[in-house]
Write a protein that holds these residues in place. Structure first.
Motif, PDB file in Angstrom:
ATOM      1  N   GLN A 139       0.159  -0.025  -3.133  1.00  0.00           N
ATOM      2  CA  GLN A 139       1.071  -0.009  -2.001  1.00  0.00           C
ATOM      3  C   GLN A 139       0.350  -0.598  -0.796  1.00  0.00           C
ATOM      4  O   GLN A 139      -0.838  -0.915  -0.858  1.00  0.00           O
ATOM      5  N   ALA A 140       1.093  -0.764   0.291  1.00  0.00           N
ATOM      6  CA  ALA A 140       0.503  -1.345   1.494  1.00  0.00           C
ATOM      7  C   ALA A 140      -0.554  -0.410   2.076  1.00  0.00           C
ATOM      8  O   ALA A 140      -0.423   0.807   2.036  1.00  0.00           O
ATOM      9  N   LEU A 141      -1.617  -1.006   2.618  1.00  0.00           N
ATOM     10  CA  LEU A 141      -2.679  -0.254   3.277  1.00  0.00           C
ATOM     11  C   LEU A 141      -2.751  -0.664   4.742  1.00  0.00           C
ATOM     12  O   LEU A 141      -2.548  -1.828   5.085  1.00  0.00           O
ATOM     13  N   LEU A 142      -3.054   0.301   5.582  1.00  0.00           N
ATOM     14  CA  LEU A 142      -3.303   0.040   7.002  1.00  0.00           C
ATOM     15  C   LEU A 142      -4.730   0.472   7.289  1.00  0.00           C
ATOM     16  O   LEU A 142      -5.095   1.622   7.059  1.00  0.00           O
ATOM     17  N   ILE A 143      -5.535  -0.456   7.764  1.00  0.00           N
ATOM     18  CA  ILE A 143      -6.953  -0.182   7.983  1.00  0.00           C
ATOM     19  C   ILE A 143      -7.299  -0.500   9.430  1.00  0.00           C
ATOM     20  O   ILE A 143      -7.064  -1.611   9.915  1.00  0.00           O
ATOM     21  N   GLU A 144      -7.831   0.493  10.118  1.00  0.00           N
ATOM     22  CA  GLU A 144      -8.191   0.337  11.528  1.00  0.00           C
ATOM     23  C   GLU A 144      -9.495   1.081  11.765  1.00  0.00           C
ATOM     24  O   GLU A 144      -9.683   2.196  11.299  1.00  0.00           O
ATOM     25  N   GLY A 145     -10.435   0.441  12.442  1.00  0.00           N
ATOM     26  CA  GLY A 145     -11.689   1.124  12.711  1.00  0.00           C
ATOM     27  C   GLY A 145     -12.744   0.190  13.270  1.00  0.00           C
ATOM     28  O   GLY A 145     -12.497  -0.993  13.530  1.00  0.00           O
ATOM     29  N   THR A 146     -13.930   0.737  13.448  1.00  0.00           N
ATOM     30  CA  THR A 146     -15.056  -0.010  14.007  1.00  0.00           C
ATOM     31  C   THR A 146     -15.861  -0.670  12.894  1.00  0.00           C
ATOM     32  O   THR A 146     -16.129  -0.049  11.869  1.00  0.00           O
ATOM     33  N   ARG A 147     -16.237  -1.888  13.101  1.00  0.00           N
ATOM     34  CA  ARG A 147     -17.076  -2.578  12.123  1.00  0.00           C
ATOM     35  C   ARG A 147     -18.502  -2.030  12.188  1.00  0.00           C
ATOM     36  O   ARG A 147     -19.022  -1.764  13.261  1.00  0.00           O
ATOM     37  N   HIS A 148     -19.117  -1.915  11.020  1.00  0.00           N
ATOM     38  CA  HIS A 148     -20.499  -1.448  10.979  1.00  0.00           C
ATOM     39  C   HIS A 148     -21.401  -2.515  11.592  1.00  0.00           C
ATOM     40  O   HIS A 148     -21.316  -3.704  11.237  1.00  0.00           O
ATOM     41  N   PRO A 149     -22.268  -2.140  12.529  1.00  0.00           N
ATOM     42  CA  PRO A 149     -23.087  -3.147  13.224  1.00  0.00           C
ATOM     43  C   PRO A 149     -24.079  -3.879  12.319  1.00  0.00           C
ATOM     44  O   PRO A 149     -24.537  -4.961  12.664  1.00  0.00           O
ATOM     45  N   ARG A 150     -24.371  -3.299  11.154  1.00  0.00           N
ATOM     46  CA  ARG A 150     -25.367  -3.932  10.293  1.00  0.00           C
ATOM     47  C   ARG A 150     -24.769  -4.985   9.365  1.00  0.00           C
ATOM     48  O   ARG A 150     -25.452  -5.930   8.978  1.00  0.00           O
ATOM     49  N   TRP A 151     -23.476  -4.825   9.012  1.00  0.00           N
ATOM     50  CA  TRP A 151     -22.907  -5.640   7.951  1.00  0.00           C
ATOM     51  C   TRP A 151     -21.799  -6.558   8.461  1.00  0.00           C
ATOM     52  O   TRP A 151     -21.019  -6.195   9.332  1.00  0.00           O
ATOM     53  N   LEU A 152     -21.712  -7.749   7.862  1.00  0.00           N
ATOM     54  CA  LEU A 152     -20.581  -8.640   8.028  1.00  0.00           C
ATOM     55  C   LEU A 152     -19.828  -8.701   6.712  1.00  0.00           C
ATOM     56  O   LEU A 152     -20.440  -8.763   5.640  1.00  0.00           O
ATOM     57  N   SER A 153     -18.513  -8.707   6.790  1.00  0.00           N
ATOM     58  CA  SER A 153     -17.719  -8.729   5.558  1.00  0.00           C
ATOM     59  C   SER A 153     -17.062 -10.093   5.365  1.00  0.00           C
ATOM     60  O   SER A 153     -16.593 -10.713   6.321  1.00  0.00           O
ATOM     61  N   PHE A 154     -17.026 -10.519   4.120  1.00  0.00           N
ATOM     62  CA  PHE A 154     -16.328 -11.739   3.725  1.00  0.00           C
ATOM     63  C   PHE A 154     -15.322 -11.315   2.663  1.00  0.00           C
ATOM     64  O   PHE A 154     -15.717 -10.868   1.580  1.00  0.00           O
ATOM     65  N   THR A 155     -14.041 -11.435   2.949  1.00  0.00           N
ATOM     66  CA  THR A 155     -13.034 -10.879   2.052  1.00  0.00           C
ATOM     67  C   THR A 155     -12.108 -11.955   1.500  1.00  0.00           C
ATOM     68  O   THR A 155     -11.785 -12.939   2.176  1.00  0.00           O
ATOM     69  N   VAL A 156     -11.679 -11.741   0.255  1.00  0.00           N
ATOM     70  CA  VAL A 156     -10.673 -12.595  -0.366  1.00  0.00           C
ATOM     71  C   VAL A 156      -9.672 -11.703  -1.102  1.00  0.00           C
ATOM     72  O   VAL A 156     -10.010 -10.606  -1.548  1.00  0.00           O
ATOM     73  N   GLU A 157      -8.450 -12.181  -1.207  1.00  0.00           N
ATOM     74  CA  GLU A 157      -7.406 -11.491  -1.959  1.00  0.00           C
ATOM     75  C   GLU A 157      -7.401 -12.049  -3.381  1.00  0.00           C
ATOM     76  O   GLU A 157      -7.263 -13.249  -3.591  1.00  0.00           O
ATOM     77  N   HIS A 158      -7.573 -11.157  -4.358  1.00  0.00           N
ATOM     78  CA  HIS A 158      -7.656 -11.581  -5.754  1.00  0.00           C
ATOM     79  C   HIS A 158      -6.296 -11.737  -6.417  1.00  0.00           C
ATOM     80  O   HIS A 158      -6.186 -12.373  -7.461  1.00  0.00           O
ATOM     81  N   THR A 159      -5.263 -11.152  -5.856  1.00  0.00           N
ATOM     82  CA  THR A 159      -3.983 -11.090  -6.556  1.00  0.00           C
ATOM     83  C   THR A 159      -2.939 -12.070  -6.028  1.00  0.00           C
ATOM     84  O   THR A 159      -1.817 -12.100  -6.522  1.00  0.00           O
ATOM     85  N   ASP A 160      -3.294 -12.847  -5.018  1.00  0.00           N
ATOM     86  CA  ASP A 160      -2.347 -13.793  -4.414  1.00  0.00           C
ATOM     87  C   ASP A 160      -1.127 -13.098  -3.826  1.00  0.00           C
ATOM     88  O   ASP A 160      -0.078 -13.719  -3.657  1.00  0.00           O
ATOM     89  N   ASN A 161      -1.246 -11.823  -3.516  1.00  0.00           N
ATOM     90  CA  ASN A 161      -0.141 -11.094  -2.909  1.00  0.00           C
ATOM     91  C   ASN A 161      -0.335 -11.088  -1.394  1.00  0.00           C
ATOM     92  O   ASN A 161      -0.757 -10.112  -0.804  1.00  0.00           O
ATOM     93  N   TYR A 162      -0.006 -12.209  -0.771  1.00  0.00           N
ATOM     94  CA  TYR A 162      -0.263 -12.384   0.656  1.00  0.00           C
ATOM     95  C   TYR A 162       0.928 -12.017   1.532  1.00  0.00           C
ATOM     96  O   TYR A 162       0.802 -11.982   2.752  1.00  0.00           O
ATOM     97  N   GLY A 163       2.076 -11.770   0.921  1.00  0.00           N
ATOM     98  CA  GLY A 163       3.339 -11.682   1.640  1.00  0.00           C
ATOM     99  C   GLY A 163       3.295 -11.094   3.033  1.00  0.00           C
ATOM    100  O   GLY A 163       3.730 -11.722   3.994  1.00  0.00           O
ATOM    101  N   ASP A 164       2.755  -9.873   3.158  1.00  0.00           N
ATOM    102  CA  ASP A 164       2.774  -9.188   4.451  1.00  0.00           C
ATOM    103  C   ASP A 164       1.374  -8.900   4.972  1.00  0.00           C
ATOM    104  O   ASP A 164       1.212  -8.095   5.886  1.00  0.00           O
ATOM    105  N   HIS A 165       0.355  -9.541   4.412  1.00  0.00           N
ATOM    106  CA  HIS A 165      -1.003  -9.350   4.917  1.00  0.00           C
ATOM    107  C   HIS A 165      -1.074  -9.801   6.378  1.00  0.00           C
ATOM    108  O   HIS A 165      -0.683 -10.919   6.712  1.00  0.00           O
ATOM    109  N   CYS A 166      -1.588  -8.951   7.233  1.00  0.00           N
ATOM    110  CA  CYS A 166      -1.740  -9.306   8.644  1.00  0.00           C
ATOM    111  C   CYS A 166      -3.077  -8.795   9.174  1.00  0.00           C
ATOM    112  O   CYS A 166      -3.501  -7.696   8.836  1.00  0.00           O
ATOM    113  N   HIS A 167      -3.722  -9.604   9.997  1.00  0.00           N
ATOM    114  CA  HIS A 167      -4.943  -9.195  10.691  1.00  0.00           C
ATOM    115  C   HIS A 167      -4.683  -9.311  12.179  1.00  0.00           C
ATOM    116  O   HIS A 167      -4.412 -10.413  12.679  1.00  0.00           O
TER     117      HIS A 167
END
Length: 270
Positions: A10-38
């Motif tokens: 189901q849809a996820l809502l993620i809100e928070g502070t980024r960890h100062p030590r790490w940078l994230s590189f993300t990709v969607e594996h399922t091609d389900n982009y319909g309502d993805h928003c940043h």
């Protein structure tokens, strides 16, 4: 470097502070982009996202209907090493200004292949992966040869307003709510808040706050320790704690959102 996989039906809502030590590189594996928003901005196919080195927070939602997101967490000190590599100064500058790169289909496919993890079996288990190849592919993916388009982070007034609404919803999840009171607290109008919320989620602010409360109810029903802390041991007690007065309306909304009765969730936690 760490490689993680996040899956949801189901849809996820993620809100928070980024960890100062790490940078994230993300990709969607399922091609389900319909309502993805940043921050309210739609995510395009073949996107590599999340790598901006100046951002200190995250705020995004995923599409409903199931998704699988892969994320590579790279130590920030390693990024400094990248900038010293031949030709990588350009990449460092790109990471300062942007948060999304639209890759060629071939480059995106290579990343997905290197970021595949086994299906989750109910417990986190470490698995080997090709870290050196993955790091090289990330650098190559951010080069001008493979990034056909880069997008800066666009934080609009609307996205900031919705982020404040989400934070307010969690802070006040046990008190009575009204749209007028919410608008007064956030120093905005009903029209502005409703339009902003619908742009990002497809429904209004009251529906969003209700969903957040329903998720909190679910978390408590599924966790005996949380029920003990709150002193709520029945479905009705938990529902009332989070402001649901009508038993029938609550049960119907819960079943519609999670696909099961609240009592089913409670019984499964014993």
């Amino acid at each position: 470097m760490l490689l993680v996989s996040m899956q949801a039906n189901q849809a996820l809502l993620i809100e928070g502070t980024r960890h100062p030590r790490w940078l994230s590189f993300t990709v969607e594996h399922t091609d389900n982009y319909g309502d993805h928003c940043h921050f309210g901005e739609a995510l395009a196919p073949n996107a590599l996202s999340g790598f901006n080195i100046k951002m200190k927070e995250s705020f995004f939602k995923t599409s409903a209907g199931g998704n699988r997101i892969g994320a590579v967490l790279v130590d920030r000190s390693r990024i400094d090493d990248w900038s010293e590599l031949m030709g990588a100064a350009e990449i460092f500058e790109r990471m300062e200004r942007n948060n999304t790169a639209i890759l060629s289909p071939a480059a995106h496919r290579k990343l997905r292949q290197l970021m595949v993890l086994p299906e989750w079996q109910g417990v986190d288990v470490a698995h080997p992966f090709q870290a050196d190849l993955l790091e090289a592919q990330l650098i190559e993916s951010l080069s001008s040869k493979n990034s056909t388009l880069l997008r800066p982070v666009v934080k609009t007034h609307h996205s900031d307003l919705v982020q404040e609404l989400v934070r307010y919803s969690f802070r006040s999840s046990t008190t009575p709510i009204s749209l007028s009171a919410v608008c007064q607290t956030l120093f905005t109008t009903k029209t502005t808040l409703t339009v902003s919320c619908r742009e990002m989620f497809g429904f209004g602010p009251m529906a969003l706050m209700r969903r957040i409360r329903l998720q909190q109810v679910r978390d408590v029903l599924a966790n005996p320790d949380l029920r003990q802390q709150l002193g709520c041991h029945t479905v009705q007690q938990v529902a009332v704690h989070f402001g649901f007065v009508s038993r029938n309306h609550f049960a119907s909304a819960y079943r519609e959102l999670f696909g099961e009765a609240p009592r089913t969730t409670l019984l499964a936690s014993h």
